[in-house]
Enzyme design. Structure first.
Site, PDB file in Angstrom:
ATOM      1  N   GLY A 141       9.823  30.791  35.318  1.00 24.25           N
ATOM      2  CA  GLY A 141      11.087  30.664  36.143  1.00 24.25           C
ATOM      3  C   GLY A 141      11.046  29.250  36.423  1.00 24.25           C
ATOM      4  O   GLY A 141      11.906  29.124  37.482  1.00 24.25           O
ATOM      5  N   ALA A 186      12.781  26.588  35.289  1.00 30.82           N
ATOM      6  CA  ALA A 186      13.704  25.900  35.233  1.00 30.82           C
ATOM      7  C   ALA A 186      14.850  26.045  36.440  1.00 30.82           C
ATOM      8  O   ALA A 186      15.931  25.325  36.115  1.00 30.82           O
ATOM      9  CB  ALA A 186      14.410  25.921  33.686  1.00 30.82           C
ATOM     10  N   GLY A 187      14.488  27.121  37.140  1.00 30.99           N
ATOM     11  CA  GLY A 187      15.787  27.616  38.018  1.00 30.99           C
ATOM     12  C   GLY A 187      15.275  26.638  39.388  1.00 30.99           C
ATOM     13  O   GLY A 187      14.965  25.564  39.444  1.00 30.99           O
ATOM     14  N   ASP A 228       9.251  33.274  55.561  1.00 33.76           N
ATOM     15  CA  ASP A 228       9.558  33.708  56.846  1.00 33.76           C
ATOM     16  C   ASP A 228       8.773  33.191  58.123  1.00 33.76           C
ATOM     17  O   ASP A 228       9.119  32.915  59.199  1.00 33.76           O
ATOM     18  CB  ASP A 228       9.285  35.121  56.827  1.00 33.76           C
ATOM     19  CG  ASP A 228      10.200  35.774  55.953  1.00 33.76           C
ATOM     20  OD1 ASP A 228      11.169  35.714  55.717  1.00 33.76           O
ATOM     21  OD2 ASP A 228       9.620  36.897  55.116  1.00 33.76           O
ATOM     22  N   ARG A 281      10.147  29.440  58.566  1.00 36.71           N
ATOM     23  CA  ARG A 281      11.347  29.415  59.413  1.00 36.71           C
ATOM     24  C   ARG A 281      10.996  29.935  60.835  1.00 36.71           C
ATOM     25  O   ARG A 281      11.536  29.188  61.740  1.00 36.71           O
ATOM     26  CB  ARG A 281      12.230  30.555  58.797  1.00 36.71           C
ATOM     27  CG  ARG A 281      13.131  29.875  57.452  1.00 36.71           C
ATOM     28  CD  ARG A 281      13.641  31.186  56.558  1.00 36.71           C
ATOM     29  NE  ARG A 281      14.632  30.774  55.827  1.00 36.71           N
ATOM     30  CZ  ARG A 281      15.002  31.694  54.660  1.00 36.71           C
ATOM     31  NH1 ARG A 281      14.659  32.905  54.596  1.00 36.71           N
ATOM     32  NH2 ARG A 281      15.749  31.171  53.742  1.00 36.71           N
ATOM     33  N   HIS A 313      10.168  41.589  53.643  1.00 34.08           N
ATOM     34  CA  HIS A 313      11.009  40.157  53.474  1.00 34.08           C
ATOM     35  C   HIS A 313      12.103  40.197  52.997  1.00 34.08           C
ATOM     36  O   HIS A 313      12.638  39.910  52.299  1.00 34.08           O
ATOM     37  CB  HIS A 313       9.982  39.636  52.235  1.00 34.08           C
ATOM     38  CG  HIS A 313      10.568  38.161  51.955  1.00 34.08           C
ATOM     39  ND1 HIS A 313      10.387  37.071  52.528  1.00 34.08           N
ATOM     40  CD2 HIS A 313      10.986  37.885  50.581  1.00 34.08           C
ATOM     41  CE1 HIS A 313      11.209  35.923  52.249  1.00 34.08           C
ATOM     42  NE2 HIS A 313      11.187  36.483  50.979  1.00 34.08           N
TER      43      HIS A 313
END
Length: 412
Positions: free
Chosen positions: A97, A99-100, A239, A242, A266
């Site tokens: 993934g 290119a996201g 988490d 943050r 999560h």
């Protein structure tokens, strides 16, 4: 391979600040400074050391913030060169993934690690440009691109760490549960390929909802006969990142010193920051506990709404995922003191999967940290019990998805 064979340990500090840089065996980034400061060794505080360098790629005001996150183990008075050199040990990392919105900055951060010799980037489209762009960065990792299902197996051959951010992002008004039907199928397909091509690799699941996608991965690996619970990780590091940031801001603390354990899952109320376990020891009023807990639990939504339909938490997630990748690489490289928080198969509670501090070694999870669940406040105890039904339902939903797919395949 039963996870119950793992040791459960109690430690004083887990989930410390990240390091994305060279270790003693390699030269790393240059800093314009000669004073001593505290650095972090592995994921623990180390002694003060001095650093000398002739040049810096950043201004003086930026050096202090980078020192905490880019400087791991350093010998006293070691002279840094303003370039990277290959590390004695190096590993292959695949990002599925790539290119996201998460995959691109994550690829950049992984490319910066001298522990990486090869970075394999996979996506269903648009990955060649990302690989070409990253390949111009003058760090040691060779960048290779792979496009589409036909090249997935080749991408995964011989890989040591697989990171999976693939899937659709959340949009305004969308819950993590809304993502399930799309992302569940994506994760199942990717994990089947991992099982066939690199079954011994560390697997880092980022694709949401993590509370369901990690059980999906476990069930697929079981069906393939290659499940090792010590090597399957749900990345919940964001988490912790943050929680540390918000607490430091609220209490005017030095961010590099702050460590808030986050347990559970999560998503929403399953995210439980244990503020009573904050290090350094910090006092919170009841209102502050509720305010901070709710903000940490809803931080993803805060970003989604702020971006107003233009994306979700991609940059902070990439940063957190890179921190977890770097921790895993240090563990694979033989560092004996690597701790992070992760959503894993666990016996800490009656739930089959649970996020908590874990000790990571060369062969994966060596121990699950139990101390943070001891001596909880009344607020935390109630919140822990409240999250269990929702987390259990998410876990069962993931398992049921795989079993239903298997039944459908047999009857087809």
């Amino acid at each position: 391979m039963a996870l119950t064979a793992l040791t459960t340990v109690s430690i004083g500090s887990v989930c410390a600040q990240p390091r994305l840089g060279a270790r003693p065996k390699a030269s790393g980034f240059g800093f314009t400074c000669s004073k001593s400061f505290n650095v972090f060794s592995g994921l623990k505080a180390a002694s003060s050391v001095g650093i000398e360098a002739d040049t810096s790629f950043l201004g003086k005001e930026d050096n202090a913030s980078l020192q905490a996150s880019f400087v791991p183990k350093i010998k006293p008075k070691q002279v840094f060169l303003n370039q990277l050199h290959p590390h004695a040990s190096s590993f292959k990392v695949a990002v599925l993934g790539a290119a996201g919105g998460i995959g691109q900055p994550l690829g950049l951060l992984i490319k910066m690690s001298p522990l990486v010799s090869a970075l394999h980037l996979y996506d269903i489209a648009n990955v060649k440009g990302v690989a070409a762009d990253l390949s111009h960065c003058n760090s040691p990792a060779q960048v290779l691109d792979f496009t589409g299902q036909s090249e997935l197996g080749k991408c995964l051959k011989g890989v040591d760490v697989v990171v999976i951010p693939a899937g659709v992002p959340r949009k305004p008004g969308m819950t993590r549960d809304d993502l399930f039907n799309i992302n569940a199928g994506i994760v199942k397909t990717l994990i089947e390929a991992v099982a066939d091509n690199c079954p011994d690799a560390f697997i880092h699941i980022i694709s949401n909802p993590v509370n369901s996608t990690v059980p999906i991965a476990a069930e697929v690996l079981k069906q393939k006969g290659v499940y090792d619970p010590k090597k399957l990780f749900g990345v919940t590091t964001l988490d912790v990142v943050r929680a540390n940031t918000f607490v430091a801001q609220k209490k005017n603390l030095k961010l590099v010193d702050v460590d808030v354990p986050v347990v559970g899952g999560h998503a929403g109320i399953t995210i439980l920051p244990l503020l009573s376990k904050t290090r350094p020891s910090t006092t919170f009023t009841d209102d502050e506990v509720e305010e901070l807990t709710l903000r940490i639990q809803n931080a993803g939504t805060e970003v989604v709404e702020a971006k107003a339909g233009a994306g979700s938490a991609t940059l902070s997630m990439a940063y957190a995922a890179a921190r977890f990748v770097e921790a895993s690489l240090h563990a694979l490289d033989g560092d004996g003191d690597v701790y992070e928080c992760s959503f894993v198969e666990s016996d800490l509670t009656e739930l089959p999967f649970f996020a908590s501090g874990v000790k990571i070694g060369k062969k994966g999870i060596e121990a699950i940290v139990s101390s943070d669940l001891q001596g909880l406040t009344e607020y935390e105890t109630k919140a822990l019990e409240a999250l269990k039904p929702e987390l259990q339902a998410s876990i069962e939903k993931g398992m049921a998805f795989v079993h239903k797919q298997a039944v459908n395949a047999e009857s087809a």
